[in-house]
Structure formats: structure tokens, C-alpha cells
Design a protein around this motif. Structure first.
Motif, PDB file in Angstrom:
ATOM      1  N   ASP A   1      36.217  28.003  57.578  1.00 52.03           N
ATOM      2  CA  ASP A   1      35.600  29.581  56.659  1.00 52.03           C
ATOM      3  C   ASP A   1      34.628  30.903  57.977  1.00 52.03           C
ATOM      4  O   ASP A   1      34.240  29.357  58.728  1.00 52.03           O
ATOM      5  CB  ASP A   1      34.078  29.063  55.970  1.00 52.03           C
TER       6      ASP A   1
ATOM      7  N   GLN B   1      31.120  37.381  45.186  1.00 57.90           N
ATOM      8  CA  GLN B   1      32.009  36.967  46.401  1.00 57.90           C
ATOM      9  C   GLN B   1      31.593  37.424  47.415  1.00 57.90           C
ATOM     10  O   GLN B   1      30.115  37.206  47.412  1.00 57.90           O
ATOM     11  CB  GLN B   1      32.787  38.383  46.404  1.00 57.90           C
ATOM     12  N   ARG B   2      31.957  36.473  48.712  1.00 57.69           N
ATOM     13  CA  ARG B   2      31.558  36.514  49.630  1.00 57.69           C
ATOM     14  C   ARG B   2      30.850  37.894  50.449  1.00 57.69           C
ATOM     15  O   ARG B   2      31.806  37.419  51.577  1.00 57.69           O
ATOM     16  CB  ARG B   2      32.339  35.399  51.131  1.00 57.69           C
ATOM     17  N   ASP B   3      30.193  38.080  50.282  1.00 59.00           N
ATOM     18  CA  ASP B   3      30.741  39.917  50.728  1.00 59.00           C
ATOM     19  C   ASP B   3      28.982  40.553  50.170  1.00 59.00           C
ATOM     20  O   ASP B   3      28.371  40.396  49.332  1.00 59.00           O
ATOM     21  CB  ASP B   3      31.048  40.877  49.885  1.00 59.00           C
TER      22      ASP B   3
ATOM     23  N   LEU C   1      27.078  33.220  54.095  1.00 58.63           N
ATOM     24  CA  LEU C   1      26.470  33.301  53.139  1.00 58.63           C
ATOM     25  C   LEU C   1      28.581  32.107  52.503  1.00 58.63           C
ATOM     26  O   LEU C   1      29.118  32.244  53.074  1.00 58.63           O
ATOM     27  CB  LEU C   1      27.657  34.270  51.441  1.00 58.63           C
ATOM     28  N   HIS C   2      28.227  31.418  51.636  1.00 58.11           N
ATOM     29  CA  HIS C   2      28.758  30.504  50.932  1.00 58.11           C
ATOM     30  C   HIS C   2      29.374  29.294  49.834  1.00 58.11           C
ATOM     31  O   HIS C   2      27.797  29.997  48.696  1.00 58.11           O
ATOM     32  CB  HIS C   2      28.610  28.910  52.051  1.00 58.11           C
ATOM     33  N   GLN C   3      29.804  28.682  49.623  1.00 59.43           N
ATOM     34  CA  GLN C   3      29.678  28.076  48.158  1.00 59.43           C
ATOM     35  C   GLN C   3      29.596  26.970  48.591  1.00 59.43           C
ATOM     36  O   GLN C   3      30.138  26.061  49.534  1.00 59.43           O
ATOM     37  CB  GLN C   3      31.140  28.273  47.381  1.00 59.43           C
TER      38      GLN C   3
ATOM     39  N   TYR D   1      23.216  35.782  46.735  1.00 57.95           N
ATOM     40  CA  TYR D   1      24.138  35.717  45.651  1.00 57.95           C
ATOM     41  C   TYR D   1      24.924  36.372  45.035  1.00 57.95           C
ATOM     42  O   TYR D   1      24.250  37.570  44.609  1.00 57.95           O
ATOM     43  CB  TYR D   1      23.147  34.514  44.731  1.00 57.95           C
TER      44      TYR D   1
ATOM     45  N   PHE E   1      28.594  31.959  45.617  1.00 54.98           N
ATOM     46  CA  PHE E   1      28.501  32.897  46.679  1.00 54.98           C
ATOM     47  C   PHE E   1      26.975  31.909  47.133  1.00 54.98           C
ATOM     48  O   PHE E   1      25.998  33.471  46.332  1.00 54.98           O
ATOM     49  CB  PHE E   1      29.068  33.569  47.580  1.00 54.98           C
TER      50      PHE E   1
END
Ligand SMILES: O=C(O)CCC(=O)C(=O)O
Ligand SMILES: [Fe+2]
Length: 418
Positions: free
Chosen positions: A49, A358-360, A325-327, A355, A385
Motif C-alpha cells: 500500500d 475510499q482511501r481518500d 487510511l487502510h483496510q 472512515y 477504509f
């Protein structure tokens, strides 16, 4: 009394005569003698990532369930008393099982939900035939990170308490500002101030005790050499940010991860049940339309499946700590497909938690997680995320700091089922 006196005297003697803290020695012994058996190098199977955080692709392997029952390490961890001679890890003392709702009504933040049961034996020993690593082949030999400050005259503690007092005078309505308890999204529930102050104190002491021993706190890094901005310890199974897999042993000292204290798991299970209560009884707590649609489901377990954790990742963020940000997607595909939830406990300073789908960061929602909050995300929110953008200095409950001398910062425990 006599027994306690002897115990404290013996511990003081051992501390005075030991050239190095015993937990530190124990880590060295563990890394030297036991060594690591890498389950999979993961070099060719893991995608990286770009934003620091957790989660990543990777082949899902069934990891070894080995963990060290902390009583196995008693010799190592019993000396982790602080300068007042307070013995840590004392679950079971002054316990009373208090119903969540009556506790919230009465506002008694000191009562404990941990119950009065002894920790049952569930020692899982390593299987025979493990391949062993030579002492020079692996671990970093760094003393574990202490999440608490030591020394009664430690000026950092005094300064921190003073700043906290000043800060808390300025914060008018911390709970209202941080958003209320309830269903945040389908499968995502926030239980505000769920963990009593008494249990938070026990949790800090227990994490400190375990964290100073084999498989304890260390600063992890990614494969590209970048370090995470937190200290980490894994319980039950070890998660390795370098390989993004659950592996047998801690990369820091080569030790098997400590077991998850039974009381932690009980609290996780009770929290999920209470979240089911919220989902079932009062779906209207949330203004999210999808949640209302989901409320027609007869079984709240479809929205938020129950789980029995066998992994707990314990993070400690100093006031400059954060997590991109991650899952969380390194658990087994079975667990992920079922939407078995991640259950997160926050203790210490508050943090801004983002949260979204998307990772945004610009598209993410934000909630402030305070000491004692439990956040659960499973079902449709399992692949959310999420990340921590900042820790709010001096926002921890003063009594928690006084009792534990927790460093300025935030302790977070996330429970999962592999
Ligand atoms: O600290 C938190 O609240 C989140 C931690 C987290 O996302 C993780 O450990 O995977
Ligand atoms: Fe996470």
C-alpha cells in the motif's frame, strides 16, 4: 499482608540486583533460544500500500495458533511493578459485573465489566519440530517500549497532569462534540464510554505488563523500511506489517505472541451483544438511510456477525502518532467474507478517527474516539477504509493517568477473528 510484604520485598530485591530489567532479559533469551520460524516469506505475494496503514493483498495462510500464556512468563513479567510497588495485570480485583445501561445511567465510571473469574489455563505450547533460528539471525534486540512513565517524581507525568487540567477546563462539551453513541453506518456501531474507568485502568496495566515482556511493544516497519508512527504489540497471532501476514512470532524479538487475556475477549463479546441490542432496538438512532433499510432484517447478526477474537493488535500512539487510511484485510478470507467484525477499544487521549469507502481523507467521515469508547465495524462495513489522523493531547481522563502513569498518547486494541 505478610505475604504481600514479602512479595514486594522480593520483587524490590530482584529489581535492585538485576543489571537489566527482567522483561528485557527475557526478550533476549526468547529471541536467542527460541528463534523464528517464518511461515512464509511473502516476498512474491504481497502488494504494497502506498499510504502507511494496515491491510494489503496477500495469500491467506492459516497461521500457527501459538501464543504465550502470560502466566508462563510470570518470572519475566512479575517485576514490572511501578515505583509505588503496584503490581500490574491484577484482573479480578474489585470486580463487579455491572449492567451497561445501569452503569451509564448512574455514571459510575469506576465499576468493572471484567467479572470475577480466574483466568483459565489455555496454554498453547509451540509444536515440536519447529525449526530454530540462530541468535544472530533475527531479532532486533531492542528493549520493549514502556507505555507508562516510571518514577514517582517523573516531571513528564506532572507536566502532563497539569496540562491536562488546563486543557479540560477549556473543553466544554467533549462528549457532544465527538458525536453520540449509535449506529454510524450499516454494520458500524460506536459504544461511547463503554469501558468503565476501572477496566480502562486494568487494561492499561495489563497491556503494560504484557508489553514489557516477550513479544511486547516495538515500533514496526513496512517492507520499504518506513516505520509506522506507533508502537505495536500483537496478542494471539502476530501480524507483521512487512509481510502483511499473520505469522508465528514477533519480528522484534522472535517470541511467540502473548495470549489475549480472557477478560479482554469477554468484554469484546459483551460489546458485540450490546451493539446487537442497539441495532435491534433503536435503529432510528442513526440518520443513515441504509441503516433503516437494514433494520427490516430480522436477525441483527446479519448486520453485525458475532465473533470470538483470536487476534488483538495493540497500538500505542504518542501524541504525534497516527495511522494512514487502510483496510483491515489480512484475516482469513472466510472471516472477511462473513464480515466478522473488528472491535476497537480506545484508552487514553482521544483521537480523530477517519472512515469511508475510499482511501481518500477528503471523502472520509470523522469521529472522535475517546477513552472508554468501543467501535465495532463488521458486516457491510468490514472493508471500510479507516485511520487515525491525530491524537488530541491532554484529553485522557485524569484519574486514568494518575492511576497508571500512562504516557501522553492513546492505547488502542483491535480484536479480530482470523
Ligand atoms: O487506532 C485505531 O483506532 C485504529 C487502529 C487500526 O485501524 C488497526 O490497528 O488496524
Ligand atoms: Fe485497521
Amino acid at each position: 499482608m505478610v505475604f504481600m510484604y514479602r512479595l514486594i520485598r522480593a520483587k524490590t530485591f530482584r529489581l535492585l540486583t538485576s543489571p537489566l530489567p527482567v522483561p528485557y532479559i527475557s526478550r533476549q533469551i526468547c529471541s536467542g533460544l527460541l528463534s523464528i520460524r517464518k511461515m512464509n516469506s511473502g516476498k512474491d505475494s504481497v502488494s504494497e500500500d502506498s499510504i502507511p496503514g494496515r491491510g494489503g493483498a496477500g495469500i491467506k495462510l492459516r497461521p500457527s495458533p501459538d501464543c504465550i500464556d502470560r502466566r508462563e512468563c510470570r518470572g519475566a513479567v512479575e517485576t514490572s511493578s511501578d515505583s509505588l510497588g503496584v503490581r500490574h495485570g491484577s484482573f479480578g480485583k474489585r470486580r463487579s459485573r455491572i449492567d451497561l445501561r445501569s452503569e451509564q445511567r448512574s455514571g459510575d465510571g469506576n465499576s468493572s465489566k471484567f467479572g470475577n473469574k480466574n483466568i483459565p489455563a489455555h496454554v498453547k505450547r509451540s509444536k515440536s519440530g519447529q525449526s530454530y533460528r540462530k541468535p544472530d539471525e533475527g531479532a532486533n534486540h531492542v528493549a520493549p517500549f514502556d507505555i507508562c512513565l516510571s518514577g514517582s517524581r517523573d516531571s513528564a507525568v506532572l507536566k502532563s497532569l497539569q496540562e491536562m487540567e488546563e486543557n479540560q477546563e477549556n473543553v466544554e462539551h467533549p462528549i457532544e462534540e465527538s458525536g453520540g453513541q449509535g449506529v454510524l453506518r450499516p454494520g458500524m456501531v460506536l459504544l461511547k464510554r463503554y469501558i468503565s474507568l476501572g477496566d480502562q485502568i486494568e487494561m492499561v496495566k495489563t497491556c503494560r505488563e504484557i508489553g514489557l515482556g516477550p513479544g511486547g511493544f516495538y515500533r514496526p516497519g513496512y517492507k520499504n523500511g518506513a516505520k509506522l508512527r506507533l508502537q505495536m504489540m500483537c496478542l494471539g497471532l502476530n501480524w507483521d506489517p512487512e509481510t502483511r501476514k499473520y505469522e508465528g512470532r514477533s519480528p522484534a524479538d522472535g517470541c511467540r505472541p502473548p495470549c489475549i487475556p480472557r477478560e479482554f475477549n469477554q468484554l469484546v463479546e459483551t460489546a458485540i451483544q450490546d451493539a446487537h441490542g442497539l441495532l435491534g432496538k433503536d435503529c432510528t438512532l442513526s440518520n443513515v438511510e441504509d441503516v433503516l433499510k437494514d433494520c427490516t432484517l430480522s436477525n441483527v447478526e446479519d448486520m453485525l456477525p458475532a465473533m470470538s477474537p483470536d487476534i488483538c493488535i495493540v497500538n500505542f500512539y504518542t501524541t504525534t502518532g497516527r495511522l494512514g487510511l487502510h483496510q483491515d484485510r489480512d484475516e482469513s478470507s472466510e472471516s472477511l467474507d462473513k464480515g466478522l467484525p473488528v472491535v476497537s477499544f480506545s484508552v487514553g487521549d482521544s483521537a480523530e478517527f477517519l472512515y469511508g469507502d475510499q482511501r481518500d481523507v477528503n471523502k472520509a467521515d470523522k469521529v472522535v474516539l475517546e477513552s472508554g469508547d468501543v467501535l465495532i465495524f463488521g458486516g457491510k462495513s468490514r472493508h471500510l477504509f479507516h485511520g487515525v489522523t491525530s491524537v488530541i493531547p491532554n484529553s485522557a481522563p485524569k484519574a486514568l493517568i494518575e492511576e497508571t502513569r500512562l504516557r501522553p498518547g492513546r492505547l488502542n486494541l483491535t480484536f479480530r477473528q482470523y
